[in-house]
Design a protein around this motif. Structure first.
Motif, mmCIF file in Angstrom:
data_model
loop_
_atom_site.group_PDB
_atom_site.id
_atom_site.type_symbol
_atom_site.label_atom_id
_atom_site.label_comp_id
_atom_site.label_asym_id
_atom_site.label_seq_id
_atom_site.Cartn_x
_atom_site.Cartn_y
_atom_site.Cartn_z
ATOM 1 N N GLY A 1 -3.203 -6.833 -6.241
ATOM 2 C CA GLY A 1 -4.558 -6.412 -5.905
ATOM 3 C C GLY A 1 -4.520 -5.072 -5.204
ATOM 4 O O GLY A 1 -3.503 -4.381 -5.198
ATOM 5 N N VAL B 1 -6.176 -2.728 -1.637
ATOM 6 C CA VAL B 1 -6.977 -2.572 -0.426
ATOM 7 C C VAL B 1 -7.909 -1.389 -0.652
ATOM 8 O O VAL B 1 -7.463 -0.312 -1.050
ATOM 9 C CB VAL B 1 -6.090 -2.311 0.808
ATOM 10 C CG1 VAL B 1 -6.944 -2.160 2.063
ATOM 11 C CG2 VAL B 1 -5.076 -3.433 0.982
ATOM 12 N N THR C 1 -8.466 -8.548 -7.847
ATOM 13 C CA THR C 1 -8.700 -9.044 -6.486
ATOM 14 C C THR C 1 -8.578 -7.875 -5.508
ATOM 15 O O THR C 1 -7.672 -7.052 -5.632
ATOM 16 C CB THR C 1 -7.713 -10.180 -6.129
ATOM 17 O OG1 THR C 1 -7.987 -10.645 -4.799
ATOM 18 C CG2 THR C 1 -6.265 -9.739 -6.224
ATOM 19 N N VAL C 2 -9.530 -7.772 -4.566
ATOM 20 C CA VAL C 2 -9.586 -6.635 -3.654
ATOM 21 C C VAL C 2 -9.743 -7.116 -2.212
ATOM 22 O O VAL C 2 -10.341 -8.154 -1.944
ATOM 23 C CB VAL C 2 -10.740 -5.674 -4.007
ATOM 24 C CG1 VAL C 2 -10.505 -5.027 -5.353
ATOM 25 C CG2 VAL C 2 -12.083 -6.386 -3.980
ATOM 26 N N ARG C 3 -9.195 -6.326 -1.301
ATOM 27 C CA ARG C 3 -9.294 -6.634 0.143
ATOM 28 C C ARG C 3 -10.436 -5.799 0.720
ATOM 29 O O ARG C 3 -10.412 -4.576 0.654
ATOM 30 C CB ARG C 3 -7.973 -6.310 0.831
ATOM 31 C CG ARG C 3 -7.831 -6.794 2.282
ATOM 32 C CD ARG C 3 -6.386 -6.576 2.712
ATOM 33 N NE ARG C 3 -6.070 -7.068 4.036
ATOM 34 C CZ ARG C 3 -5.733 -6.286 5.066
ATOM 35 N NH1 ARG C 3 -5.687 -4.968 4.899
ATOM 36 N NH2 ARG C 3 -5.428 -6.803 6.240
ATOM 37 N N TRP D 1 1.583 -13.926 1.045
ATOM 38 C CA TRP D 1 0.879 -12.802 0.430
ATOM 39 C C TRP D 1 1.229 -11.527 1.179
ATOM 40 O O TRP D 1 1.365 -11.535 2.414
ATOM 41 C CB TRP D 1 -0.639 -13.003 0.486
ATOM 42 C CG TRP D 1 -1.177 -14.081 -0.415
ATOM 43 C CD1 TRP D 1 -0.460 -14.953 -1.186
ATOM 44 C CD2 TRP D 1 -2.553 -14.398 -0.628
ATOM 45 N NE1 TRP D 1 -1.300 -15.802 -1.874
ATOM 46 C CE2 TRP D 1 -2.599 -15.481 -1.539
ATOM 47 C CE3 TRP D 1 -3.750 -13.889 -0.146
ATOM 48 C CZ2 TRP D 1 -3.791 -16.051 -1.980
ATOM 49 C CZ3 TRP D 1 -4.944 -14.453 -0.571
ATOM 50 C CH2 TRP D 1 -4.964 -15.516 -1.481
ATOM 51 N N THR E 1 -0.636 -8.664 2.196
ATOM 52 C CA THR E 1 -2.027 -8.196 2.215
ATOM 53 C C THR E 1 -2.110 -6.685 2.390
ATOM 54 O O THR E 1 -3.211 -6.115 2.335
ATOM 55 C CB THR E 1 -2.846 -8.929 3.298
ATOM 56 O OG1 THR E 1 -2.165 -8.870 4.551
ATOM 57 C CG2 THR E 1 -3.034 -10.395 2.904
ATOM 58 N N GLU E 2 -0.963 -6.055 2.591
ATOM 59 C CA GLU E 2 -0.810 -4.603 2.477
ATOM 60 C C GLU E 2 0.644 -4.310 2.130
ATOM 61 O O GLU E 2 1.547 -4.966 2.638
ATOM 62 C CB GLU E 2 -1.128 -3.862 3.798
ATOM 63 C CG GLU E 2 -2.562 -3.878 4.250
ATOM 64 C CD GLU E 2 -2.747 -3.094 5.555
ATOM 65 O OE1 GLU E 2 -1.902 -2.205 5.851
ATOM 66 O OE2 GLU E 2 -3.719 -3.382 6.279
ATOM 67 N N ARG F 1 0.906 -13.067 -4.032
ATOM 68 C CA ARG F 1 0.046 -11.898 -4.244
ATOM 69 C C ARG F 1 0.569 -10.707 -3.453
ATOM 70 O O ARG F 1 1.228 -10.875 -2.425
ATOM 71 C CB ARG F 1 -1.391 -12.172 -3.793
ATOM 72 C CG ARG F 1 -2.095 -13.219 -4.599
ATOM 73 C CD ARG F 1 -3.582 -13.146 -4.339
ATOM 74 N NE ARG F 1 -4.266 -14.277 -4.940
ATOM 75 C CZ ARG F 1 -5.574 -14.447 -4.913
ATOM 76 N NH1 ARG F 1 -6.341 -13.553 -4.308
ATOM 77 N NH2 ARG F 1 -6.138 -15.486 -5.483
ATOM 78 N N TYR G 1 -1.153 -6.873 -2.254
ATOM 79 C CA TYR G 1 -2.281 -5.937 -2.260
ATOM 80 C C TYR G 1 -1.779 -4.534 -1.904
ATOM 81 O O TYR G 1 -1.317 -4.301 -0.780
ATOM 82 C CB TYR G 1 -3.347 -6.368 -1.252
ATOM 83 C CG TYR G 1 -4.101 -7.617 -1.653
ATOM 84 C CD1 TYR G 1 -5.373 -7.537 -2.227
ATOM 85 C CD2 TYR G 1 -3.544 -8.878 -1.462
ATOM 86 C CE1 TYR G 1 -6.070 -8.683 -2.596
ATOM 87 C CE2 TYR G 1 -4.225 -10.033 -1.835
ATOM 88 C CZ TYR G 1 -5.485 -9.929 -2.397
ATOM 89 O OH TYR G 1 -6.168 -11.073 -2.764
#
Length: 540
Positions: A29, A31, A57-59, A273, A275-276, A312, A314
């Protein structure tokens, strides 16, 4: 260039396919900055590019301070109207949302021991933990109730709590677990489908995660999250801490140590995940070239294919940080696969190739997705058209209004948003040698009668580079000039802003004029003044 991008994309697809043959790659995904106060046209353009390049999918960040700045249970209609529009566009495009609730605590909720009122302004560290974790939990529950019907079910509790930048009292796993313990049941009660993601840890901080388990945090998150930044180091380089068999936290393979902590604490059933994750193309010590950024993206995702517990990843970020305008030497300015003008770097093709290898079954098919756009040439960035002209807006953060904190409200509601002000030109002030006089340049901006009656926010944002800048605004109610400073109490500097803590109407004269003085010790400088998010015409 088109032929080069096409060849690069084909090569990436082959490389990814080979890496994925043994193990499915994680879903990739991105950010985004679509909730950071960028113009509406840029939000639409960003979402179109995400969809065109296969990102599903996006944050999208929700800022607590913006959403509940006036007091407990008093939700800001402007903040939620803006977020509603962003979420509606993202979901209409068939994309999923991961929503961190982070990066800002309201003054009334902050535990900052140094918080104070100075000349009517709230001065404090906006990242300081809340006095009562339940205040955060109640806001998170409100957010979950509001966005569950729109298909948002993923919530990240805080961001990088293991850094002093985001936990200024000093990173403390037990204090963070108190926040998790309050937020988890509150969000789940508001949205039974919700999944709670641990606040992404800066680098692979296995020691901090061990502390979270030791403090009893295991039941209060569904997915572990990490931000495995390596600076400018190749993601395939792996090393241990000196004299140990422990993976180094600043190596990409440090993820393995985080996983070992999860397994030791009986949490192997949970996924991880990122997330960054990403690399900046700045010219600073920790930056990489644009071609190397694309290469590292490709090889890092390929390596993640050997970690079945990473579900995942991102990429940070989709676009360079718009406020910093691609400043070459600024690390934070250049993480995007797009430049601020939306022109692509080679890493966009790499991201598209990674997204094409999404692990099956992770994201459900979107509901009522619109007809797909025509398929562009590989690597091409396709904006939506036609697009209305929208003036840039200042940074989204504004100093909250000082009001007595009311009693907690069980079911807070949003007050209706006031009528919008018709946009006009941005206010720009360029300094010359004459601008270094004692009183500086005095500028008058004017706002119409209707706009003045509904005025809720007045924001002065520094867009220039001059040092030693001093700004004063005329307080009409007090009949005095008032010094301007950032919410933390420092002088204005590039990217910072000022907004009155009291009513903005105290700064507007009878005929709608807003007066301020600016003095600079040299170099060119600019400031932007806006009322309720739109620029004001200025008279000199």
């Amino acid at each position: 260039m088109q032929r080069f991008l096409t060849s690069l994309l084909v090569a990436l697809m082959v490389l990814f396919a080979g890496a994925a043959s043994a193990q499915a790659a994680p879903q990739v995904g991105a950010v985004t900055d679509i909730s950071w106060g960028i113009p509406a046209a840029d939000v639409t353009k960003t979402i179109a590019i995400l969809k065109t390049n296969g990102i599903r999918t996006v944050r999208v960040n929700m800022n607590w301070r913006e959403g509940e700045q006036r007091g407990k249970g008093i939700m800001d209609p402007w903040a939620f109207a803006r977020m509603d529009g962003v979420i509606d566009e993202v979901r209409a495009a068939g994309l999923e949302v991961l929503m961190p609730i982070s990066d800002g605590v309201p003054y009334w909720a902050s535990a900052d021991p140094q918080k104070r009122i100075v000349d009517g302004r709230e001065v404090y560290n906006q990242n300081y933990k809340p006095t009562n974790p339940q205040d955060y939990a109640d806001f998170a529950a409100f957010v979950a109730r509001r966005y569950a019907p729109k298909g948002v079910h993923l919530y990240e509790v805080w961001n990088e709590p293991n850094l002093a930048r985001f936990w200024p009292s000093g990173p403390n796993p037990a204090e963070y677990v108190a926040l998790l313990r309050a937020a988890h049941p509150a969000i789940k009660a508001a949205d039974p489908e919700a999944r709670i993601i641990l606040g992404g840890l800066s680098k692979s901080d296995a020691k901090y995660l061990d502390g979270v388990y030791a403090a009893g945090g295991r039941p209060y998150f569904d997915i572990a999250a990490v931000h495995p930044y390596t600076g400018s180091v190749d993601p395939e380089w792996c090393w241990n801490l000196p004299g140990t068999t422990t993976r180094a936290p600043d190596a990409f393979c440090g993820l393995e140590e985080v996983r070992r902590v999860m397994e030791r604490n009986g949490d192997s059933a949970k996924k991880m995940w990122l997330t960054e994750f990403g690399w900046s193309t700045s010219t600073s010590e920790y930056g990489v070239s644009e071609s190397k950024q694309a290469d590292y993206l490709t090889r890092s995702v390929a390596r993640l294919g050997s970690y079945p517990w990473v579900e995942r990843a991102y990429w940070y970020a989709m676009r360079n940080f718009h406020v910093l305008k691609d400043e070459p030497a600024n690390l934070e300015a250049n993480f995007g696969v797009l430049r601020t003008d939306f022109s692509p770097k080679p890493a966009l093709a790499a991201l598209r190739g990674a997204a094409a290898l999404t692990a099956p079954g992770i994201v459900p098919a979107p509901e009522a997705a619109p007809e797909p756009a025509p398929t562009p040439s590989p690597g091409e960035v396709v904006p939506t058209a036609p697009e209305p002209t929208v003036e840039p807006t200042p940074l989204p953060e504004t100093a909250p209004v000082v009001e007595p904190t009311p009693a907690p409200v069980t079911a807070p509601t949003l007050e209706p948003a006031p009528a919008k002000v018709r946009p006009s030109k941005r206010l720009r002030v360029k300094f010359s040698g004459l601008a270094t006089a004692r009183t500086g340049v005095e500028v008058t901006a004017r706002i119409g009668g209707v706009a003045r009656k509904t005025l809720r926010r007045l924001t002065l944002t520094d867009k220039g580079t001059a040092s030693g800048k001093r700004v004063q605004v005329r307080n009409v109610k007090r009949r005095a000039w008032q010094s301007v400073a950032t919410p933390s109490g420092s002088s204005l500097r590039r990217g910072s802003f000022w907004s009155p803590a009291g009513s903005p109407k105290h700064y507007v004269g009878a005929s709608g004029q807003i007066r301020f003085r600016i003095r600079s010790t040299g170099r060119t400088s600019r400031v932007h003044l806006s009322a309720d998010g739109v620029g004001l015409r200025a008279g000199f």
